[in-house]
Motif scaffolding. Structure first.
Motif, PDB file in Angstrom:
ATOM      1  N   PHE A 365     -10.736 -25.256 -43.986  1.00  0.00           N
ATOM      2  CA  PHE A 365     -10.633 -23.906 -43.089  1.00  0.00           C
ATOM      3  C   PHE A 365     -10.595 -23.569 -42.395  1.00  0.00           C
ATOM      4  CE2 PHE A 365     -11.859 -19.471 -42.569  1.00  0.00           C
ATOM      5  CZ  PHE A 365     -10.832 -17.858 -42.828  1.00  0.00           C
ATOM      6  N   ALA A 366     -11.542 -24.229 -41.781  1.00  0.00           N
ATOM      7  CA  ALA A 366     -11.286 -24.808 -40.099  1.00  0.00           C
ATOM      8  C   ALA A 366     -10.351 -24.911 -39.428  1.00  0.00           C
ATOM      9  CB  ALA A 366     -12.919 -25.328 -39.632  1.00  0.00           C
ATOM     10  N   MET A 367      -9.633 -25.385 -40.384  1.00  0.00           N
ATOM     11  CA  MET A 367      -8.850 -25.901 -39.574  1.00  0.00           C
ATOM     12  C   MET A 367      -7.267 -24.821 -39.142  1.00  0.00           C
ATOM     13  SD  MET A 367      -8.345 -29.577 -39.694  1.00  0.00           S
ATOM     14  CE  MET A 367      -9.499 -30.820 -40.206  1.00  0.00           C
ATOM     15  N   LEU A 368      -7.809 -23.994 -39.564  1.00  0.00           N
ATOM     16  CA  LEU A 368      -6.473 -22.447 -39.140  1.00  0.00           C
ATOM     17  C   LEU A 368      -6.544 -22.235 -37.692  1.00  0.00           C
ATOM     18  CD1 LEU A 368      -4.572 -20.335 -40.105  1.00  0.00           C
ATOM     19  CD2 LEU A 368      -6.733 -19.383 -40.767  1.00  0.00           C
ATOM     20  N   LEU A 369      -7.993 -22.326 -37.344  1.00  0.00           N
ATOM     21  CA  LEU A 369      -8.181 -22.433 -36.030  1.00  0.00           C
ATOM     22  C   LEU A 369      -7.350 -22.838 -34.848  1.00  0.00           C
ATOM     23  CD1 LEU A 369     -10.229 -20.663 -34.968  1.00  0.00           C
ATOM     24  CD2 LEU A 369     -12.065 -22.569 -33.941  1.00  0.00           C
ATOM     25  N   PRO A 370      -7.130 -24.531 -35.160  1.00  0.00           N
ATOM     26  CA  PRO A 370      -6.455 -24.942 -34.115  1.00  0.00           C
ATOM     27  C   PRO A 370      -5.040 -24.535 -33.534  1.00  0.00           C
ATOM     28  CG  PRO A 370      -7.079 -26.772 -35.312  1.00  0.00           C
ATOM     29  CD  PRO A 370      -7.904 -25.386 -35.593  1.00  0.00           C
ATOM     30  N   LEU A 371      -4.344 -24.143 -35.123  1.00  0.00           N
ATOM     31  CA  LEU A 371      -3.252 -23.495 -35.963  1.00  0.00           C
ATOM     32  C   LEU A 371      -3.045 -22.540 -34.635  1.00  0.00           C
ATOM     33  CD1 LEU A 371      -0.732 -23.890 -37.135  1.00  0.00           C
ATOM     34  CD2 LEU A 371      -1.374 -22.855 -38.625  1.00  0.00           C
ATOM     35  N   LEU A 372      -3.719 -21.577 -34.584  1.00  0.00           N
ATOM     36  CA  LEU A 372      -3.673 -20.372 -34.442  1.00  0.00           C
ATOM     37  C   LEU A 372      -3.709 -20.190 -32.143  1.00  0.00           C
ATOM     38  CD1 LEU A 372      -6.607 -18.077 -36.601  1.00  0.00           C
ATOM     39  CD2 LEU A 372      -3.963 -17.893 -36.178  1.00  0.00           C
ATOM     40  N   PHE A 373      -4.729 -21.806 -32.276  1.00  0.00           N
ATOM     41  CA  PHE A 373      -5.094 -21.483 -30.535  1.00  0.00           C
ATOM     42  C   PHE A 373      -3.048 -22.091 -30.078  1.00  0.00           C
ATOM     43  CE2 PHE A 373      -9.581 -21.617 -31.057  1.00  0.00           C
ATOM     44  CZ  PHE A 373      -9.868 -20.969 -29.173  1.00  0.00           C
ATOM     45  N   ALA A 374      -2.755 -23.566 -31.039  1.00  0.00           N
ATOM     46  CA  ALA A 374      -1.606 -24.105 -30.433  1.00  0.00           C
ATOM     47  C   ALA A 374      -0.776 -22.775 -31.025  1.00  0.00           C
ATOM     48  CB  ALA A 374      -1.303 -24.362 -31.318  1.00  0.00           C
ATOM     49  N   VAL A 375      -0.707 -21.810 -31.583  1.00  0.00           N
ATOM     50  CA  VAL A 375       0.211 -20.515 -31.811  1.00  0.00           C
ATOM     51  C   VAL A 375       0.101 -19.652 -30.700  1.00  0.00           C
ATOM     52  CG1 VAL A 375       1.402 -18.636 -32.840  1.00  0.00           C
ATOM     53  CG2 VAL A 375       0.872 -20.788 -34.414  1.00  0.00           C
ATOM     54  N   GLU A 376      -0.960 -19.671 -30.416  1.00  0.00           N
ATOM     55  CA  GLU A 376      -0.820 -18.478 -29.161  1.00  0.00           C
ATOM     56  C   GLU A 376      -0.282 -19.681 -28.133  1.00  0.00           C
ATOM     57  OE1 GLU A 376      -4.526 -16.528 -26.439  1.00  0.00           O
ATOM     58  OE2 GLU A 376      -5.267 -17.983 -28.274  1.00  0.00           O
ATOM     59  N   ALA A 377      -0.821 -20.330 -27.605  1.00  0.00           N
ATOM     60  CA  ALA A 377      -0.098 -21.222 -26.596  1.00  0.00           C
ATOM     61  C   ALA A 377       1.403 -20.876 -25.988  1.00  0.00           C
ATOM     62  CB  ALA A 377      -0.613 -23.036 -26.203  1.00  0.00           C
ATOM     63  N   LEU A 378       1.611 -21.092 -27.364  1.00  0.00           N
ATOM     64  CA  LEU A 378       3.355 -21.318 -27.426  1.00  0.00           C
ATOM     65  C   LEU A 378       3.718 -19.843 -27.176  1.00  0.00           C
ATOM     66  CD1 LEU A 378       3.268 -23.694 -30.311  1.00  0.00           C
ATOM     67  CD2 LEU A 378       4.264 -23.868 -28.031  1.00  0.00           C
ATOM     68  N   VAL A 379       3.270 -19.022 -27.977  1.00  0.00           N
ATOM     69  CA  VAL A 379       3.330 -17.977 -26.961  1.00  0.00           C
ATOM     70  C   VAL A 379       3.345 -17.228 -26.157  1.00  0.00           C
ATOM     71  CG1 VAL A 379       2.975 -15.107 -27.737  1.00  0.00           C
ATOM     72  CG2 VAL A 379       3.049 -16.925 -29.701  1.00  0.00           C
TER      73      VAL A 379
END
Length: 515
Positions: A365-379
């Protein structure tokens, strides 16, 4: 072509020095006589029947000389001469006036005063015509060479001024054509271009080194500040906080902090609909999903482990940026990310318990966190309103996320009252709000200056900082293998350089010998 203006192919044998001459006369027989005389000299001839047609031809085409009659209807030869000398494009075209006026001397004087090159009578001798045409053309060719030479000097002077200003690149000097000339001025331009190129490359390397160093400091700062979040969140969880209530307080405190600074600086923005929607999307990604995931996971996963998982954002950002062509996916950057992953994997091997199914589920479940960080960085890298102040941007996002979470917390009964007495939980919440605002401000600036891929390297410093903070605040421990892994992670960070800057190179030094 109409009857008044026509182009005739030369009947004589034209040489490499053949000129294009405009014959202007209102009498058709005289036009034909002069045209044939010009062509017999090996030149090409165009004809015009009056002054107006002559000026139109001269404006639209290039001629080497003009044979001009004086007496013509609508606009005589004197008026044509005056108009030619007043126009920069045709003032250097030599004019030989041809006239049968009785007061020939007075006409010649007036024509010469108006800028005529020479004079011929209507019943001119072909030998005299040849002599005067060739003389006029020789002067024209010499004048053209002189203008071309002065133009090259002017181009070299302009390039020197650009170099002296300190804002240039070798292409902006535009010296390639000039440097290809095989003469002293061309060789000077070649030397000048070479020296400018060497200066530019040396200064560019220095700027890139400084840019990388600045980016590295920002990466370390982001990691150190954000690395506190898992440890502080875990401490707050131990004091009875709940993730939803904690997210509202933390985001709200961060919003008050950032918007207060923006207001003090007079930087509160006015947003249109599309800009406001950007902050709504950002609030959902970072202020709600990212915060809630962090606070929920830290109740079940130790701070060091969560920090390690966050490093996966580097590979996600790299993949997204490469696919969307947002940034250049160089082999060096990929190698750096792979080296960092090796280091992270070594740390995970020292911490991961395959036999604990519950822990495995929370780690997944914690793997969701780096995905959210990545999306935020690209946005942030591709969609952020660049004119909005950084403090106002972070404050708006955090404030919107707190407002969107409040109804959910109210109806679920998860509102978390604080105070009125200042206790350990209150101090932790305030500290988390400031830490959250600080990490976002640093991340925002890092993405804007170094790019999303380089920003993703802050995940490695988040890992190191998270582990260190966990050891200091929560008494968590790491093995010697984990510390070796951190050294490998540092090597990976070095290999992933910042994106190339689009800004114009400014050389802050003077090339002015008078200074």
């Amino acid at each position: 072509m109409n009857e008044a203006l026509s182009t005739s192919a030369g009947k004589g044998a034209q040489t490499a020095d053949a000129a294009r001459i405009l014959v202007v006369d209102d009498n058709s027989l005289s036009r034909k006589k002069m045209r044939m005389a010009v062509e017999s000299l090996g030149h090409s001839a165009d004809v015009a029947k009056n002054g107006l047609e002559a000026l139109e031809a001269l404006k639209s085409q290039a001629f080497d000389a003009v044979l001009l009659d004086i007496v013509m209807p609508e606009m005589d030869g004197f008026d044509v001469l005056a108009a030619m000398k007043a126009d920069e494009r045709m003032r250097d075209v030599p004019v030989i006036v041809i006239s049968a006026l009785d007061d020939e001397t007075e006409s010649v004087v007036k024509a010469i005063e108006l800028g005529a090159e020479d004079f011929l009578p209507k019943n001119f001798d072909p030998v005299l015509l040849r002599a005067r045409v060739e003389s006029s053309l020789s002067k024209k060719r010499f004048r053209d060479q002189e203008l071309e030479y002065f133009g090259r000097i002017e181009r070299l002077t302009e390039a020197a001024e650009v170099l002296e200003s300190g804002r240039f690149n070798p292409e902006s000097l535009e010296l390639d054509e000039l440097a290809n000339k095989d003469d002293p001025l061309g060789r000077l331009a070649a030397v000048f271009r070479g020296m400018a190129g060497e200066i530019y490359e040396r200064e560019l390397k220095l700027k890139r080194a400084i840019h990388t160093l600045q980016g590295a400091f920002l990466v370390i700062a982001v990691g150190l500040v954000w690395g506190l979040t898992p440890a502080l969140s875990r401490m707050a969880s131990g004091l009875g906080s709940n993730p939803l209530g904690l997210a509202i307080w933390v985001n709200g405190i961060a919003a008050v902090f950032c918007l207060g600074i923006a207001a003090y600086r007079g930087k509160l923005p006015r947003l249109n609909c599309s800009q406001f929607m950007f902050f709504v999307y950002w609030a959902i990604i970072a202020g709600i999903l990212q915060r809630m995931t962090t606070f929920v996971v830290t109740e079940h996963v130790e701070a060091a482990m969560l920090s390690l998982i966050v490093t996966l954002q580097g590979f996600m950002v790299f993949a997204f940026a490469a696919v969307t062509r947002m940034e250049k996916a160089t082999p060096r950057r990929l190698v750096g990310l792979l080296v960092g992953l090796i280091g992270v994997s070594l740390v995970l091997l020292t911490r991961f318990d395959m036999s604990n199914g519950a822990q495995s589920a929370w780690l997944l479940f914690a793997m969701l966190l780096p995905l959210l960080f990545a999306v935020e960085a690209l946005v942030l890298a591709g969609k952020r309103p660049e004119h909005v102040d950084i403090f106002a941007s972070v404050g708006l996002m955090m404030g919107l996320s707190a407002c969107m979470l409040a109804p959910w917390a109210y109806f679920s009964g998860d509102l978390m009252p604080l105070g009125p007495q200042i206790g350990q939980l209150e101090v932790l919440v305030v500290l988390m709000g400031i830490v959250g605002a600080g990490s976002l401000l640093l991340a925002f600036h890092l993405i804007a200056t170094a790019g999303a891929v380089f920003y993703s390297q802050s995940a490695y410093t988040m890992t190191i900082a998270g582990v260190v903070w966990g050891m200091l605040l929560l008494n968590e421990e790491l093995s010697a293998l984990a510390w070796i892994a951190f050294a490998i992670i540092a090597i990976g960070m070095y290999l992933v350089e910042p994106k190339a800057s689009d800004e114009e190179l400014v050389i802050k030094r003077s090339f002015n010998a008078r200074d």
